[in-house]
Design an enzyme around this catalytic site. Structure first.
Site, mmCIF file in Angstrom:
data_model
loop_
_atom_site.group_PDB
_atom_site.id
_atom_site.type_symbol
_atom_site.label_atom_id
_atom_site.label_comp_id
_atom_site.label_asym_id
_atom_site.label_seq_id
_atom_site.Cartn_x
_atom_site.Cartn_y
_atom_site.Cartn_z
ATOM 1 C CD GLU A 1 -4.534 -2.977 0.616
ATOM 2 O OE1 GLU A 1 -5.176 -4.009 0.901
ATOM 3 O OE2 GLU A 1 -4.059 -2.202 1.471
ATOM 4 C CG HIS B 1 -7.887 -1.990 8.969
ATOM 5 N ND1 HIS B 1 -6.992 -1.191 8.309
ATOM 6 C CD2 HIS B 1 -7.985 -1.479 10.213
ATOM 7 C CE1 HIS B 1 -6.583 -0.221 9.109
ATOM 8 N NE2 HIS B 1 -7.161 -0.382 10.279
ATOM 9 C CG HIS C 1 -1.962 1.055 1.220
ATOM 10 N ND1 HIS C 1 -3.201 0.886 1.791
ATOM 11 C CD2 HIS C 1 -1.966 2.318 0.715
ATOM 12 C CE1 HIS C 1 -3.907 1.992 1.646
ATOM 13 N NE2 HIS C 1 -3.171 2.866 1.002
#
Length: 238
Positions: free
Chosen positions: A70, A191, A43
């Site tokens: 991401e 997450h 990410h």
């Protein structure tokens, strides 16, 4: 079996804290795959405080499983993804100064924007996923964007699980997953998932295709070892 994609942002944070190239992300990704993980996630953020844009290019040449990038689809990020062409791009609406992702997309308000970006990625053969809260309306809205998958933002579940309210915490996710299955959207999740809570989550989310786990997995590996932890996750995801 639900696939495990290991987010290696935290390894990049460790590397950057001292400069140099230790730990080496390319070698780490190879090792993680050899331990059994079915994907590598990164990410990158605009300030490159952990993953650098160059890391994406270097990892593309070595990742043999699924490569997932991401990020917030700002122009610089879009250009990176189109250049690297990962297996999957996951769109996340995080602000540039966000410490970590903290909300899913409003798929209704942002439908036109998401539809345009997703169309661009799909025209280049890149599978798309968008980060959403466990909200049935947001899942329904995701269909209109043309995305292949959604990634359920699981922080609220993890918090509920940590205080013994797992049944209450899983309910909106199970409902969101039910809708996603009905409308033909693939389901990812991520997450704050951990060795402690991932098995219960997987059990209650039908057709969960993939989880992306980074922070907890790396922290657990400090105590238990990276190879051991990857296989502990794989066992829970069977």
């Amino acid at each position: 079996m639900t696939k495990l994609s290991v987010n290696i942002n935290k390894l990049a944070t460790l590397r950057n804290s001292r400069g140099g190239n230790v730990p080496n992300l390319v070698n780490s990704a190879k090792d993680i795959e050899s331990f059994g993980a079915q994907g590598i996630t990164i990410h990158p953020r605009p300030d490159e405080r952990h993953i650098r844009y160059q890391d994406a290019h270097e990892l593309k040449s070595v990742v043999q499983t699924e490569f997932n990038i991401e990020g917030n689809p700002i122009p610089k990020f879009i250009d990176l993804v189109l250049d690297v062409k990962p297996t999957q791009v996951t769109l996340v609406p995080d602000a540039e100064d966000a410490i970590t992702s903290n909300a899913g997309w409003d798929t209704i308000k942002n439908k036109d924007f998401l539809k345009e970006v997703i169309s661009t990625f799909k025209s280049h053969g890149i599978r798309t996923s968008i980060f959403v809260d466990p909200n049935e309306e947001m899942v329904k809205g995701a269909v209109e964007t043309g995305t292949d998958r959604i990634e359920l933002y699981t922080e609220s579940y993890a918090k509920a699980f940590s205080v013994g309210k797992q049944d209450e915490g899983i309910y909106p996710f199970a409902q969101a997953a039910k809708v996603a299955n009905e409308v033909g959207l693939g389901i990812n999740a991520g997450h704050d998932l951990s060795l402690e809570n991932v098995k219960f989550f997987k059990k209650h989310i039908p057709n969960l295709l993939e989880v992306s786990i980074g922070h907890a997995l790396i922290c657990e590996s400090i105590y238990l070892g990276l190879e051991n932890v990857v296989n502990m996750y794989l066992h829970r995801l069977k």
